[in-house]
Write a protein that holds these residues in place. Structure first.
Motif, mmCIF file in Angstrom:
data_model
loop_
_atom_site.group_PDB
_atom_site.id
_atom_site.type_symbol
_atom_site.label_atom_id
_atom_site.label_comp_id
_atom_site.label_asym_id
_atom_site.label_seq_id
_atom_site.Cartn_x
_atom_site.Cartn_y
_atom_site.Cartn_z
ATOM 1 N N LEU A 1 38.976 33.634 32.145
ATOM 2 C CA LEU A 1 38.193 32.853 33.090
ATOM 3 C C LEU A 1 38.399 31.345 32.966
ATOM 4 C CD1 LEU A 1 34.872 34.864 32.963
ATOM 5 C CD2 LEU A 1 36.558 34.804 34.812
ATOM 6 N N TRP B 1 36.492 36.289 29.492
ATOM 7 C CA TRP B 1 37.374 37.075 30.348
ATOM 8 C C TRP B 1 36.546 38.057 31.149
ATOM 9 C CZ3 TRP B 1 37.809 42.396 29.517
ATOM 10 C CH2 TRP B 1 37.255 42.865 28.326
ATOM 11 N N THR B 2 37.141 38.627 32.165
ATOM 12 C CA THR B 2 36.484 39.613 33.011
ATOM 13 C C THR B 2 37.531 40.622 33.487
ATOM 14 O OG1 THR B 2 34.929 39.889 34.845
ATOM 15 C CG2 THR B 2 36.773 38.369 35.203
ATOM 16 N N SER C 1 38.622 42.760 37.113
ATOM 17 C CA SER C 1 38.403 42.965 38.546
ATOM 18 C C SER C 1 39.207 44.170 39.014
ATOM 19 C CB SER C 1 38.838 41.739 39.342
ATOM 20 O OG SER C 1 37.963 40.673 39.118
ATOM 21 N N PRO D 1 42.296 42.879 33.794
ATOM 22 C CA PRO D 1 41.560 41.888 33.003
ATOM 23 C C PRO D 1 42.249 40.529 33.115
ATOM 24 C CG PRO D 1 42.934 43.195 31.566
ATOM 25 C CD PRO D 1 43.118 43.739 32.952
#
Length: 61
Positions: A14, A22-23, A25, A11
């Motif tokens: 951004l 947030w994201t 990947s 996490p």
């Protein structure tokens, strides 16, 4: 997370990349280590549990 080719769901914030929130990947432990080192501004609180060891992101705490 002990091997460099092991997959990690990392996490990150951004804001560093011009967006809000947030994201997460999916990347190898080696890619995650490079990302964490290159983008400290994107750190999430959980990043305190990780260290970069031998070029891989490793859960240590």
């Amino acid at each position: 997370m002990s091997k460099t080719n092991e997959m990690v769901d990392l996490p990150y914030r951004l804001e560093k990349f011009g967006a809000n929130g947030w994201t997460v990947s999916r990347m190898t432990a080696a890619e995650a280590a490079r990302f964490v080192t290159a983008h400290p501004d994107a750190a999430m609180p959980c990043w305190r549990r990780f260290d970069v060891i031998d070029g891989a992101l490793v859960l240590v705490r």
